[in-house]
Design a protein around this motif. Structure first.
Motif, PDB file in Angstrom:
ATOM      1  N   VAL A 188    -108.363 -61.451 -23.947  1.00 13.75           N
ATOM      2  CA  VAL A 188    -107.759 -62.352 -24.926  1.00 13.75           C
ATOM      3  C   VAL A 188    -107.867 -61.712 -26.315  1.00 13.75           C
ATOM      4  CG1 VAL A 188    -107.777 -64.667 -25.918  1.00 13.75           C
ATOM      5  CG2 VAL A 188    -108.420 -64.333 -23.516  1.00 13.75           C
ATOM      6  N   GLY A 189    -106.714 -61.519 -26.941  1.00 12.80           N
ATOM      7  CA  GLY A 189    -106.703 -60.941 -28.286  1.00 12.80           C
ATOM      8  C   GLY A 189    -106.882 -61.997 -29.351  1.00 12.80           C
ATOM      9  N   THR A 190    -106.061 -63.029 -29.299  1.00 15.44           N
ATOM     10  CA  THR A 190    -106.185 -64.198 -30.168  1.00 15.44           C
ATOM     11  C   THR A 190    -105.846 -65.428 -29.342  1.00 15.44           C
ATOM     12  OG1 THR A 190    -103.878 -64.014 -30.902  1.00 15.44           O
ATOM     13  CG2 THR A 190    -105.547 -62.948 -32.267  1.00 15.44           C
ATOM     14  N   GLY A 191    -106.276 -66.585 -29.829  1.00 17.87           N
ATOM     15  CA  GLY A 191    -105.974 -67.822 -29.132  1.00 17.87           C
ATOM     16  C   GLY A 191    -106.953 -68.121 -28.015  1.00 17.87           C
ATOM     17  N   ASN A 192    -106.547 -69.023 -27.132  1.00 17.22           N
ATOM     18  CA  ASN A 192    -107.407 -69.495 -26.056  1.00 17.22           C
ATOM     19  C   ASN A 192    -106.624 -69.575 -24.752  1.00 17.22           C
ATOM     20  OD1 ASN A 192    -109.914 -70.778 -27.717  1.00 17.22           O
ATOM     21  ND2 ASN A 192    -107.992 -71.194 -28.767  1.00 17.22           N
ATOM     22  N   VAL A 193    -107.299 -69.251 -23.649  1.00 20.60           N
ATOM     23  CA  VAL A 193    -106.706 -69.316 -22.314  1.00 20.60           C
ATOM     24  C   VAL A 193    -107.619 -70.153 -21.430  1.00 20.60           C
ATOM     25  CG1 VAL A 193    -106.069 -67.998 -20.253  1.00 20.60           C
ATOM     26  CG2 VAL A 193    -105.565 -67.083 -22.535  1.00 20.60           C
ATOM     27  N   ARG A 194    -107.034 -71.082 -20.692  1.00 17.26           N
ATOM     28  CA  ARG A 194    -107.849 -71.872 -19.773  1.00 17.26           C
ATOM     29  C   ARG A 194    -107.580 -71.444 -18.332  1.00 17.26           C
ATOM     30  NH1 ARG A 194    -104.066 -75.889 -21.617  1.00 17.26           N
ATOM     31  NH2 ARG A 194    -102.740 -76.685 -19.945  1.00 17.26           N
ATOM     32  N   ILE A 195    -108.653 -71.412 -17.568  1.00 13.56           N
ATOM     33  CA  ILE A 195    -108.602 -71.092 -16.148  1.00 13.56           C
ATOM     34  C   ILE A 195    -108.698 -72.409 -15.401  1.00 13.56           C
ATOM     35  CG2 ILE A 195    -109.676 -69.809 -14.270  1.00 13.56           C
ATOM     36  CD1 ILE A 195    -108.465 -68.081 -16.517  1.00 13.56           C
ATOM     37  N   SER A 196    -107.774 -72.652 -14.486  1.00 18.90           N
ATOM     38  CA  SER A 196    -107.714 -73.976 -13.880  1.00 18.90           C
ATOM     39  C   SER A 196    -107.249 -73.906 -12.431  1.00 18.90           C
ATOM     40  CB  SER A 196    -106.766 -74.876 -14.684  1.00 18.90           C
ATOM     41  OG  SER A 196    -105.454 -74.311 -14.712  1.00 18.90           O
ATOM     42  N   SER A 197    -107.402 -75.036 -11.763  1.00 21.99           N
ATOM     43  CA  SER A 197    -106.893 -75.210 -10.412  1.00 21.99           C
ATOM     44  C   SER A 197    -106.181 -76.561 -10.381  1.00 21.99           C
ATOM     45  CB  SER A 197    -108.042 -75.153  -9.401  1.00 21.99           C
ATOM     46  OG  SER A 197    -107.543 -75.144  -8.086  1.00 21.99           O
ATOM     47  N   THR A 198    -105.639 -76.936  -9.243  1.00 22.33           N
ATOM     48  CA  THR A 198    -104.917 -78.202  -9.112  1.00 22.33           C
ATOM     49  C   THR A 198    -105.479 -78.974  -7.930  1.00 22.33           C
ATOM     50  OG1 THR A 198    -102.920 -77.138  -9.956  1.00 22.33           O
ATOM     51  CG2 THR A 198    -102.643 -79.261  -8.866  1.00 22.33           C
ATOM     52  N   ASN A 199    -105.761 -80.257  -8.153  1.00 23.54           N
ATOM     53  CA  ASN A 199    -106.297 -81.065  -7.060  1.00 23.54           C
ATOM     54  C   ASN A 199    -105.161 -81.530  -6.149  1.00 23.54           C
ATOM     55  OD1 ASN A 199    -105.039 -83.257  -8.262  1.00 23.54           O
ATOM     56  ND2 ASN A 199    -106.934 -84.226  -8.966  1.00 23.54           N
ATOM     57  N   PRO A 200    -105.471 -82.156  -5.019  1.00 24.38           N
ATOM     58  CA  PRO A 200    -104.414 -82.550  -4.069  1.00 24.38           C
ATOM     59  C   PRO A 200    -103.356 -83.474  -4.667  1.00 24.38           C
ATOM     60  CG  PRO A 200    -106.548 -82.615  -2.991  1.00 24.38           C
ATOM     61  CD  PRO A 200    -106.819 -82.373  -4.449  1.00 24.38           C
ATOM     62  N   GLU A 201    -103.696 -84.214  -5.726  1.00 24.95           N
ATOM     63  CA  GLU A 201    -102.733 -85.102  -6.368  1.00 24.95           C
ATOM     64  C   GLU A 201    -101.875 -84.378  -7.393  1.00 24.95           C
ATOM     65  OE1 GLU A 201    -106.145 -86.062  -6.172  1.00 24.95           O
ATOM     66  OE2 GLU A 201    -105.544 -86.958  -4.248  1.00 24.95           O
ATOM     67  N   GLY A 202    -102.111 -83.064  -7.568  1.00 25.63           N
ATOM     68  CA  GLY A 202    -101.315 -82.298  -8.518  1.00 25.63           C
ATOM     69  C   GLY A 202    -101.857 -82.302  -9.936  1.00 25.63           C
ATOM     70  N   ARG A 203    -103.048 -82.857 -10.138  1.00 24.80           N
ATOM     71  CA  ARG A 203    -103.635 -82.900 -11.475  1.00 24.80           C
ATOM     72  C   ARG A 203    -104.391 -81.610 -11.753  1.00 24.80           C
ATOM     73  NH1 ARG A 203    -108.530 -84.478 -13.713  1.00 24.80           N
ATOM     74  NH2 ARG A 203    -109.327 -85.122 -11.669  1.00 24.80           N
ATOM     75  N   GLU A 204    -104.188 -81.058 -12.943  1.00 23.61           N
ATOM     76  CA  GLU A 204    -104.880 -79.826 -13.322  1.00 23.61           C
ATOM     77  C   GLU A 204    -106.355 -80.100 -13.549  1.00 23.61           C
ATOM     78  OE1 GLU A 204    -104.363 -76.174 -16.506  1.00 23.61           O
ATOM     79  OE2 GLU A 204    -104.133 -78.231 -17.243  1.00 23.61           O
ATOM     80  N   VAL A 205    -107.188 -79.247 -12.994  1.00 25.53           N
ATOM     81  CA  VAL A 205    -108.639 -79.322 -13.194  1.00 25.53           C
ATOM     82  C   VAL A 205    -109.056 -78.057 -13.923  1.00 25.53           C
ATOM     83  CG1 VAL A 205    -110.886 -79.477 -12.078  1.00 25.53           C
ATOM     84  CG2 VAL A 205    -108.919 -80.680 -11.090  1.00 25.53           C
ATOM     85  N   GLY A 207    -105.042 -56.273  -4.041  1.00 25.89           N
ATOM     86  CA  GLY A 207    -104.512 -56.871  -2.825  1.00 25.89           C
ATOM     87  C   GLY A 207    -104.993 -58.281  -2.583  1.00 25.89           C
ATOM     88  N   MET A 208    -106.024 -58.716  -3.309  1.00 17.90           N
ATOM     89  CA  MET A 208    -106.528 -60.081  -3.161  1.00 17.90           C
ATOM     90  C   MET A 208    -105.720 -61.023  -4.053  1.00 17.90           C
ATOM     91  SD  MET A 208    -109.022 -60.190  -0.992  1.00 17.90           S
ATOM     92  CE  MET A 208    -109.892 -61.710  -1.411  1.00 17.90           C
ATOM     93  N   PRO A 209    -105.418 -62.224  -3.569  1.00 12.86           N
ATOM     94  CA  PRO A 209    -104.678 -63.183  -4.397  1.00 12.86           C
ATOM     95  C   PRO A 209    -105.583 -63.804  -5.458  1.00 12.86           C
ATOM     96  CG  PRO A 209    -105.257 -64.188  -2.310  1.00 12.86           C
ATOM     97  CD  PRO A 209    -105.681 -62.740  -2.212  1.00 12.86           C
ATOM     98  N   ARG A 210    -104.990 -64.190  -6.562  1.00  8.04           N
ATOM     99  CA  ARG A 210    -105.749 -64.893  -7.590  1.00  8.04           C
ATOM    100  C   ARG A 210    -106.181 -66.262  -7.065  1.00  8.04           C
ATOM    101  NH1 ARG A 210    -105.804 -63.227 -12.888  1.00  8.04           N
ATOM    102  NH2 ARG A 210    -104.581 -61.361 -13.319  1.00  8.04           N
ATOM    103  N   VAL A 211    -107.456 -66.550  -7.224  1.00  7.54           N
ATOM    104  CA  VAL A 211    -107.995 -67.821  -6.743  1.00  7.54           C
ATOM    105  C   VAL A 211    -107.621 -68.953  -7.684  1.00  7.54           C
ATOM    106  CG1 VAL A 211    -110.099 -69.042  -6.086  1.00  7.54           C
ATOM    107  CG2 VAL A 211    -109.900 -66.599  -5.633  1.00  7.54           C
ATOM    108  N   PHE A 212    -107.500 -68.652  -8.992  1.00  7.79           N
ATOM    109  CA  PHE A 212    -107.214 -69.673  -9.985  1.00  7.79           C
ATOM    110  C   PHE A 212    -106.055 -69.239 -10.869  1.00  7.79           C
ATOM    111  CE2 PHE A 212    -111.882 -69.719  -9.254  1.00  7.79           C
ATOM    112  CZ  PHE A 212    -111.936 -70.911  -8.550  1.00  7.79           C
ATOM    113  N   GLY A 213    -105.420 -70.221 -11.478  1.00  4.01           N
ATOM    114  CA  GLY A 213    -104.343 -69.937 -12.412  1.00  4.01           C
ATOM    115  C   GLY A 213    -104.871 -69.808 -13.827  1.00  4.01           C
ATOM    116  N   ALA A 214    -104.047 -69.243 -14.711  1.00  2.29           N
ATOM    117  CA  ALA A 214    -104.399 -69.085 -16.126  1.00  2.29           C
ATOM    118  C   ALA A 214    -103.248 -69.615 -16.967  1.00  2.29           C
ATOM    119  CB  ALA A 214    -104.679 -67.627 -16.460  1.00  2.29           C
ATOM    120  N   THR A 215    -103.579 -70.472 -17.944  1.00 11.35           N
ATOM    121  CA  THR A 215    -102.580 -71.119 -18.791  1.00 11.35           C
ATOM    122  C   THR A 215    -102.973 -70.967 -20.250  1.00 11.35           C
ATOM    123  OG1 THR A 215    -102.152 -72.763 -17.058  1.00 11.35           O
ATOM    124  CG2 THR A 215    -101.402 -73.300 -19.275  1.00 11.35           C
TER     125      THR A 215
END
Length: 229
Positions: free
Chosen positions: A54-71, A90-98
């Motif tokens: 991260v150069g500037t700003g903020n990035v959140r690492i998150s997942s999604t629950n079964p109801e589609g809500r970001e955690v 070759g490994m998939p990303r376990v979590f998303g980044a927003t």
């Protein structure tokens, strides 16, 4: 090679084991990617290995629950790195980044970063130390969620966020761009519950909160407080 890319690389403690010549090589291979608030940077399940700083700003690492809500799982600020799949191509990303705010990200292709490590093996001790610290912090969060009360869980999570600011010695105030809703998402609490715990910690002089921000005026004092409870 851009001076901006080199400056961002120098701010990242994961790369502090590399000599200046290696950082310059990395800056040549890297690209700077601007982002806007709410932009999805990486999807969960993507198969790619990129080291991101991260150069500037903020990035959140998150997942999604079964109801589609970001955690929200954690928050990264300037100087922090993420993209652990860079060590396991070759490994998939376990979590998303927003994107949590406007800012910029420096990206180094995984093959270039791994090639640097092979040419500069003296960087391995620092790299392994940083990976070990991150693993320790993650296990500590799991333990806290299982064993601690709500003030303990919230306080420990704030300390975890402070520790992810790479190179931060926790000897000075730390401020996060974080709302009560974000904290509630991290801990599975209600906004009202988070507000009550923050007020409790604020009365002890351990946190300050403003519009969209939370500050730890003395992280070590918060640590000592939590160790005693």
């Amino acid at each position: 090679m851009s001076d901006r890319a080199l400056a961002i690389l120098r701010s990242c403690s994961l790369l502090s084991g590399l000599p200046e010549s290696a950082l310059r090589e990395a800056a040549t291979a890297a690209r700077i990617r601007p982002f806007r608030t709410g932009q999805v940077l990486y999807e969960r399940g993507e198969v790619q290995s990129t080291l991101s700083v991260v150069g500037t700003g903020n990035v959140r690492i998150s997942s999604t629950n079964p109801e589609g809500r970001e955690v929200i799982l954690t928050l990264f600020q300037a100087g922090a790195w993420f993209g652990d799949t860079v060590f396991s191509p070759g490994m998939p990303r376990v979590f998303g980044a927003t994107a949590h705010s406007d800012g910029e990200l420096l990206e180094i292709p995984g093959q270039d970063y791994r090639a640097l490590l092979s040419r500069y093996p003296e960087a391995y001790p620092r790299t392994l130390d940083m990976l070990s610290r991150r693993l320790w912090s993650a296990i500590s969060v799991i333990e806290d969620n299982a064993l601690r009360d709500m003030p303990g869980r919230l306080g420990r999570r704030l300390l975890f966020l402070a520790e992810t600011l790479d190179g931060h010695a926790l000897t000075e105030p730390v401020t996060f761009k974080l709302t009560r809703e974000h904290i509630a998402s991290m801990l599975g609490m209600s906004r009202q519950g988070v507000h009550g715990v923050l007020k409790q910690l604020e009365r002890e002089g351990l946190v300050r909160f403003g519009y969209g921000t939370v500050t730890l005026p003395d992280p070590q004092a918060l640590r000592h407080y939590l160790d005693g409870h």
